[in-house]
Design a protein around this motif. Structure first.
Motif, PDB file in Angstrom:
ATOM      1  N   GLY A  35       0.996  -1.086   0.038  1.00  0.00           N
ATOM      2  CA  GLY A  35       0.002  -0.057   0.088  1.00  0.00           C
ATOM      3  C   GLY A  35       0.749   1.372   0.052  1.00  0.00           C
ATOM      4  O   GLY A  35       1.956   1.101   0.006  1.00  0.00           O
ATOM      5  N   MET A  36       0.044   2.445  -0.090  1.00  0.00           N
ATOM      6  CA  MET A  36       0.686   3.566   0.092  1.00  0.00           C
ATOM      7  C   MET A  36       0.057   4.323   1.410  1.00  0.00           C
ATOM      8  O   MET A  36      -1.062   4.654   0.993  1.00  0.00           O
ATOM      9  CB  MET A  36       0.850   4.507  -1.395  1.00  0.00           C
ATOM     10  CG  MET A  36       1.501   5.876  -1.282  1.00  0.00           C
ATOM     11  SD  MET A  36       1.438   6.497  -2.692  1.00  0.00           S
ATOM     12  CE  MET A  36       2.893   6.011  -3.681  1.00  0.00           C
ATOM     13  N   GLY A  37       0.944   4.742   2.364  1.00  0.00           N
ATOM     14  CA  GLY A  37       0.091   5.246   3.469  1.00  0.00           C
ATOM     15  C   GLY A  37      -0.516   6.848   3.258  1.00  0.00           C
ATOM     16  O   GLY A  37      -0.362   7.380   2.242  1.00  0.00           O
ATOM     17  N   GLY A  38      -1.200   7.171   4.292  1.00  0.00           N
ATOM     18  CA  GLY A  38      -1.620   8.498   4.255  1.00  0.00           C
ATOM     19  C   GLY A  38      -1.976   8.500   5.987  1.00  0.00           C
ATOM     20  O   GLY A  38      -2.204   7.517   6.328  1.00  0.00           O
ATOM     21  N   PHE A  39      -2.424   9.840   6.243  1.00  0.00           N
ATOM     22  CA  PHE A  39      -2.750  10.120   7.360  1.00  0.00           C
ATOM     23  C   PHE A  39      -3.770   9.015   8.305  1.00  0.00           C
ATOM     24  O   PHE A  39      -3.930   8.216   9.198  1.00  0.00           O
ATOM     25  CB  PHE A  39      -3.376  11.410   7.773  1.00  0.00           C
ATOM     26  CG  PHE A  39      -3.587  11.544   9.405  1.00  0.00           C
ATOM     27  CD1 PHE A  39      -2.801  11.661  10.185  1.00  0.00           C
ATOM     28  CD2 PHE A  39      -5.131  11.560   9.425  1.00  0.00           C
ATOM     29  CE1 PHE A  39      -3.062  11.706  11.684  1.00  0.00           C
ATOM     30  CE2 PHE A  39      -5.457  11.853  10.974  1.00  0.00           C
ATOM     31  CZ  PHE A  39      -4.300  11.920  12.088  1.00  0.00           C
ATOM     32  N   GLN A  40      -5.009   8.896   7.289  1.00  0.00           N
ATOM     33  CA  GLN A  40      -6.123   8.110   7.559  1.00  0.00           C
ATOM     34  C   GLN A  40      -5.755   6.570   8.199  1.00  0.00           C
ATOM     35  O   GLN A  40      -6.434   5.924   8.784  1.00  0.00           O
ATOM     36  CB  GLN A  40      -7.127   8.013   6.510  1.00  0.00           C
ATOM     37  CG  GLN A  40      -7.977   9.275   6.559  1.00  0.00           C
ATOM     38  CD  GLN A  40      -6.850  10.718   5.725  1.00  0.00           C
ATOM     39  OE1 GLN A  40      -6.013  10.269   5.275  1.00  0.00           O
ATOM     40  NE2 GLN A  40      -7.583  11.601   5.895  1.00  0.00           N
ATOM     41  N   ARG A  77      -4.220 -18.299  -1.633  1.00  0.00           N
ATOM     42  CA  ARG A  77      -4.638 -17.315  -0.449  1.00  0.00           C
ATOM     43  C   ARG A  77      -5.129 -16.038  -0.608  1.00  0.00           C
ATOM     44  O   ARG A  77      -4.805 -15.465  -1.702  1.00  0.00           O
ATOM     45  CB  ARG A  77      -3.282 -17.520   0.417  1.00  0.00           C
ATOM     46  CG  ARG A  77      -2.831 -19.049   0.845  1.00  0.00           C
ATOM     47  CD  ARG A  77      -1.571 -18.887   1.641  1.00  0.00           C
ATOM     48  NE  ARG A  77      -1.562 -18.508   2.986  1.00  0.00           N
ATOM     49  CZ  ARG A  77      -1.991 -18.965   3.953  1.00  0.00           C
ATOM     50  NH1 ARG A  77      -2.298 -20.335   3.918  1.00  0.00           N
ATOM     51  NH2 ARG A  77      -2.039 -18.257   5.187  1.00  0.00           N
ATOM     52  N   VAL A  78      -5.599 -15.424   0.484  1.00  0.00           N
ATOM     53  CA  VAL A  78      -6.111 -13.991   0.311  1.00  0.00           C
ATOM     54  C   VAL A  78      -4.978 -13.040   0.290  1.00  0.00           C
ATOM     55  O   VAL A  78      -4.206 -13.211   0.850  1.00  0.00           O
ATOM     56  CB  VAL A  78      -7.061 -13.721   1.263  1.00  0.00           C
ATOM     57  CG1 VAL A  78      -7.383 -12.340   1.378  1.00  0.00           C
ATOM     58  CG2 VAL A  78      -8.466 -14.524   1.604  1.00  0.00           C
ATOM     59  N   GLY A  79      -5.203 -12.208  -1.035  1.00  0.00           N
ATOM     60  CA  GLY A  79      -4.193 -11.018  -1.318  1.00  0.00           C
ATOM     61  C   GLY A  79      -4.630 -10.088  -0.607  1.00  0.00           C
ATOM     62  O   GLY A  79      -5.857  -9.678  -0.406  1.00  0.00           O
ATOM     63  N   LEU A  80      -3.803  -9.146   0.029  1.00  0.00           N
ATOM     64  CA  LEU A  80      -4.047  -8.077   0.735  1.00  0.00           C
ATOM     65  C   LEU A  80      -3.561  -6.887  -0.017  1.00  0.00           C
ATOM     66  O   LEU A  80      -2.341  -6.751  -0.340  1.00  0.00           O
ATOM     67  CB  LEU A  80      -3.575  -8.355   2.075  1.00  0.00           C
ATOM     68  CG  LEU A  80      -3.961  -9.432   2.944  1.00  0.00           C
ATOM     69  CD1 LEU A  80      -3.125  -9.841   3.843  1.00  0.00           C
ATOM     70  CD2 LEU A  80      -5.346  -9.176   3.395  1.00  0.00           C
ATOM     71  N   ALA A  81      -4.175  -5.832   0.208  1.00  0.00           N
ATOM     72  CA  ALA A  81      -3.792  -4.477  -0.178  1.00  0.00           C
ATOM     73  C   ALA A  81      -4.440  -3.315   0.864  1.00  0.00           C
ATOM     74  O   ALA A  81      -5.602  -3.645   1.230  1.00  0.00           O
ATOM     75  CB  ALA A  81      -3.985  -4.030  -1.602  1.00  0.00           C
ATOM     76  N   ASP A  82      -3.766  -2.027   0.796  1.00  0.00           N
ATOM     77  CA  ASP A  82      -4.439  -0.951   1.569  1.00  0.00           C
ATOM     78  C   ASP A  82      -4.246   0.351   0.709  1.00  0.00           C
ATOM     79  O   ASP A  82      -3.291   0.530  -0.179  1.00  0.00           O
ATOM     80  CB  ASP A  82      -3.894  -0.740   2.806  1.00  0.00           C
ATOM     81  CG  ASP A  82      -2.649  -0.783   3.013  1.00  0.00           C
ATOM     82  OD1 ASP A  82      -2.093   0.750   2.715  1.00  0.00           O
ATOM     83  OD2 ASP A  82      -1.762  -1.634   3.160  1.00  0.00           O
ATOM     84  N   ALA A  83      -5.142   1.157   0.905  1.00  0.00           N
ATOM     85  CA  ALA A  83      -4.975   2.499   0.271  1.00  0.00           C
ATOM     86  C   ALA A  83      -5.169   3.595   1.228  1.00  0.00           C
ATOM     87  O   ALA A  83      -6.223   3.281   2.261  1.00  0.00           O
ATOM     88  CB  ALA A  83      -5.693   2.663  -1.053  1.00  0.00           C
ATOM     89  N   THR A  84      -4.779   4.834   1.157  1.00  0.00           N
ATOM     90  CA  THR A  84      -5.528   6.189   2.057  1.00  0.00           C
ATOM     91  C   THR A  84      -6.714   6.570   1.493  1.00  0.00           C
ATOM     92  O   THR A  84      -7.120   5.989   0.110  1.00  0.00           O
ATOM     93  CB  THR A  84      -4.598   6.858   2.276  1.00  0.00           C
ATOM     94  OG1 THR A  84      -4.901   7.801   3.337  1.00  0.00           O
ATOM     95  CG2 THR A  84      -4.184   7.972   0.858  1.00  0.00           C
ATOM     96  N   VAL A  85      -7.345   7.438   1.758  1.00  0.00           N
ATOM     97  CA  VAL A  85      -8.754   8.077   1.280  1.00  0.00           C
ATOM     98  C   VAL A  85      -8.393   8.568  -0.074  1.00  0.00           C
ATOM     99  O   VAL A  85      -7.389   9.079  -0.377  1.00  0.00           O
ATOM    100  CB  VAL A  85      -9.060   9.148   2.311  1.00  0.00           C
ATOM    101  CG1 VAL A  85      -8.188  10.274   2.357  1.00  0.00           C
ATOM    102  CG2 VAL A  85     -10.421   9.551   1.943  1.00  0.00           C
ATOM    103  N   GLY A  86      -9.559   8.791  -0.646  1.00  0.00           N
ATOM    104  CA  GLY A  86      -9.453   9.565  -1.897  1.00  0.00           C
ATOM    105  C   GLY A  86      -8.741   8.860  -3.077  1.00  0.00           C
ATOM    106  O   GLY A  86      -9.155   8.002  -3.429  1.00  0.00           O
ATOM    107  N   PRO A  87      -7.659   9.832  -3.501  1.00  0.00           N
ATOM    108  CA  PRO A  87      -6.700   9.197  -4.652  1.00  0.00           C
ATOM    109  C   PRO A  87      -6.276   7.932  -4.491  1.00  0.00           C
ATOM    110  O   PRO A  87      -6.219   7.009  -5.360  1.00  0.00           O
ATOM    111  CB  PRO A  87      -5.752  10.357  -4.850  1.00  0.00           C
ATOM    112  CG  PRO A  87      -5.791  11.032  -3.623  1.00  0.00           C
ATOM    113  CD  PRO A  87      -7.211  11.050  -2.884  1.00  0.00           C
ATOM    114  N   GLY A  88      -5.932   7.541  -3.369  1.00  0.00           N
ATOM    115  CA  GLY A  88      -5.417   6.384  -2.830  1.00  0.00           C
ATOM    116  C   GLY A  88      -6.599   5.170  -3.176  1.00  0.00           C
ATOM    117  O   GLY A  88      -6.232   4.172  -3.815  1.00  0.00           O
ATOM    118  N   ALA A  89      -7.666   5.201  -2.779  1.00  0.00           N
ATOM    119  CA  ALA A  89      -8.910   4.612  -2.870  1.00  0.00           C
ATOM    120  C   ALA A  89      -9.159   4.216  -4.491  1.00  0.00           C
ATOM    121  O   ALA A  89      -9.539   3.377  -4.994  1.00  0.00           O
ATOM    122  CB  ALA A  89     -10.013   5.036  -2.099  1.00  0.00           C
ATOM    123  N   THR A  90      -9.302   5.683  -5.084  1.00  0.00           N
ATOM    124  CA  THR A  90      -9.690   5.575  -6.578  1.00  0.00           C
ATOM    125  C   THR A  90      -8.611   4.830  -7.361  1.00  0.00           C
ATOM    126  O   THR A  90      -9.197   4.150  -8.467  1.00  0.00           O
ATOM    127  CB  THR A  90     -10.236   6.840  -7.102  1.00  0.00           C
ATOM    128  OG1 THR A  90      -9.094   7.793  -6.899  1.00  0.00           O
ATOM    129  CG2 THR A  90     -11.270   7.391  -6.432  1.00  0.00           C
TER     130      THR A  90
END
Ligand SMILES: Cc1ncc(C[n+]2csc(CCOP(=O)(O)OP(=O)(O)O)c2C)c(N)n1
Ligand SMILES: [Mg+2]
Length: 584
Positions: A35-40, A77-90
């Motif tokens: 993932g790529m972090g962000g405050f949220q 197996r389940v693959g995992l990812a994360d994103a921060t709000v807004g542009p990360g999510a989109t």
């Protein structure tokens, strides 16, 4: 049940929402997260650091989900990812669509705005749940920190059951950052939901009996295998079934490896591009469709198979029955169990069937050999720039039996789908045919290597597709992953150029040519190994050398610039594609 065991079960844990999420991921035995972090989402990152969970920065959230998708495809197996709000999510949207359409079990944790301030033009705020919801199997919005363990269990259960798929867990900033009292007991997980297939269901016995009766009488049956075979972990079962009954098997791009390509019963790819399979389908009287959606490419735009065939369709997704072709018998259930039941229902008749089909089954390797003979000038071409057919011939020679070939959404997937030969049953070929985006090759290789560290990984990508994502060479180098990206360098968005050439005439292309790029030098700038190959005679040695090098390798292969030769295939069918035909 599995449980987190770092503290005694009754001890109170006052932890953040982010840590509760991390502990649930750990309880499910979660693999690497990108993932790529962000405050949220910072509390999730802090928890990953504290709990020493594998979490890695990636340069694009789309790539994070592509990595998760490839990891899931290869490991189950389940693959995992994360994103921060807004542009990360989109940014996740395109790759979520891949996982959704390919049926890949993926869980994505996405940060959202603080609920005390939402809808007041918060920075990066957008209607992200509305954007993400149609791109995933289920979007779970977390409104209560206390419910995180329960909702994370739901995320893994939804991702891995029925038709698997991606689940987005949307977590507002306040829920992620708040703390709550949990006990160790709260973080339990059902290990069934760590991967696919989580649960297996048998098709009903009466339908199995009817299907077996039809098969027992068939004169020219054929099996069409899709990616569902791999999701069920049923490649060996399907291979055993085919061998026991002497029924030939053709496969889709994603279904490659349902039976080893080198098996005498393998009729190869069917549909838009094929060797001998479409003719066998035409001559068949009964078709057993297994874990296959019969989509556009597989059916050559709904013309293969022709409408007059008797169809038995085995699939875990009931709503696929009849979408393209009306089946005579619907076998609703798990592919592995369904094939086992079908073989049991055939009983002794399987032996008779095999005896009867043996002469026509023996034709399959003969037809394959004849095809190979006819097209050998292309398969072994010495031309420069290099023919893509020759490139795949060399990959066939060099990649070990259990190797994995990832293929990007450009022409690479079609060329390799057609000509690459898996040597054993199972998922040895990983294209992104759920959504066929370009840009999968590099993140796909990262996910495949992490899923199978002991296997050699090659990844074919177009130059345009590679340009989309090449920043993540830095990620691959940081992780010191051993794999080879093979850039099919035609200095073009080849698919577009070849189509423009076909539809509008020679030389009539626009926005399809690329500058010449030396991708070997690009790789070197990322401290990766870069090798450029311009002479087909050097291909084999370069591929073999790549297998021995530690860390990521970029093999920049200069291939044909002639739009007529870019089209996947080794005969002159390019010329038969007519105006208005779509080819991929
Ligand atoms: C994100 C995305 N945009 C556009 C397309 C349409 N498309 C399919 S193949 C292709 C050309 C890709 O060029 P390259 O990666 O160099 O592969 P080549 O076809 O040249 O082998 C394009 C633009 C796509 N599949 N995905
Ligand atoms: Mg290209």
């Amino acid at each position: 049940m599995t449980q987190d065991t770092t503290a005694s079960h009754n001890e109170t844990l006052t932890i953040s929402g982010g840590e509760a999420i991390a502990r649930m991921i750990r309880a499910f035995g979660g693999g690497p997260m990108f993932g790529m972090g962000g405050f949220q989402v910072l509390p999730l990152y802090e928890a990953a650091r504290k709990l020493e969970m594998p979490h890695h920065l990636i340069h694009d959230e789309r790539n994070a989900v592509f990595v998760a998708d490839a990891y899931a495809k290869v490991s189950g197996r389940v693959g995992l990812a994360d994103a921060t709000v807004g542009p990360g999510a989109t940014n996740m949207v395109t790759a979520l669509a891949e996982a959704l359409h390919a049926g890949s079990p993926v869980v994505c944790v996405v940060g959202d705005t603080h609920r005390d301030h939402s809808w007041k033009n918060m920075t990066q705020e957008t209607r992200q749940v509305d954007v993400l919801r149609p791109m995933c199997k289920e979007l779970i919005r977390v409104e209560s920190i206390r419910r995180i363990p329960e909702l994370m269990r739901r995320a893994f259960a939804v991702a891995t059951t029925g038709r698997p798929g991606p689940v987005v867990v949307d977590v507002p900033e306040d829920v992620m950052h708040d703390t709550c009292e949990f006990t160790e007991r709260d973080f339990f997980a059902n290990p069934a939901y760590q991967g696919v297939p989580a649960l297996r269901a048998r098709p009903d016995a009466e339908s199995v009996r009817r299907a077996a009766d039809l098969l027992a009488q068939a004169r020219h049956p054929i099996i069409l295998a899709g990616g569902g075979v791999h999701l069920s972990g049923a490649a060996q079962t399907l291979t055993d079934f085919a061998r026991a009954t002497c029924i030939p098997v053709a496969h889709t791009l994603t279904g490659k490896g349902a039976i080893p390509c080198i098996d005498p019963l393998s009729a190869g790819l069917f549909g838009r591009y094929d060797r001998i399979a479409n003719k066998l389908i035409e001559a068949s009287d009964l078709i057993l469709v297994v874990g296959c959606k019969l989509g556009e490419i597989a059916t050559k735009r709904y013309t293969v198979p022709a409408g007059d065939k008797t169809i038995i369709h085995l699939d875990i997704v009931a709503e696929e029955f009849g979408r393209t072709l009306e089946p005579e018998v619907m076998l609703w259930g798990d592919v592995k169990l369904g094939l086992e039941d079908l073989l049991a229902a055939l009983g002794d008749r399987a032996v008779e069937l095999c005896k009867r089909l043996a002469p026509s089954a023996a034709e399959v390797p003969r037809l394959m050999a004849r095809w190979r003979e006819e097209v050998s000038p292309r398969l072994y071409s010495d031309e420069k720039p290099i023919s893509v057919a020759r490139l795949i011939t060399e990959i066939n020679k060099v990649l070990p039996e259990d190797g994995i070939l990832v293929a990007d959404g450009g022409f690479a997937a079609h060329w390799a789908g057609l000509l690459y030969d898996t040597k054993q049953a199972g998922r040895g070929f990983v294209p992104d045919r759920g959504f066929a985006s370009i840009g999968y090759g590099l993140p796909g290789a990262i996910g495949a290597k992490l899923a199978a560290p002991g296997r050699q990984v090659f990844s074919l990508t177009g130059d345009s597709g590679f340009c989309m994502v090449l920043g993540d060479l830095e990620t691959a180098k940081r992780l010191e992953l051993d794999f080879t990206i093979i850039v099919v360098n035609n200095a073009a968005s080849g698919y577009v150029k070849a189509l423009q050439h076909l539809v509008y005439g020679e030389g009539k292309h626009i926005s399809a040519d690329l500058n010449e790029v030396n991708f070997a030098r690009v790789a070197q700038a990322f401290n990766c190994t870069g090798i450029r190959v311009e002479d087909p005679a050097e291909l084999e040695a370069a591929l073999r050398r790549a297998l021995t090098i530690r860390g990521p390798v970029v093999l920049d292969v200069l291939v044909t610039r002639d739009p007529a030769k870019m089209l996947p295939g080794v005969d002159s069918r390019a010329a038969v594609i007519k105006k208005g035909d779509r080819i991929a």
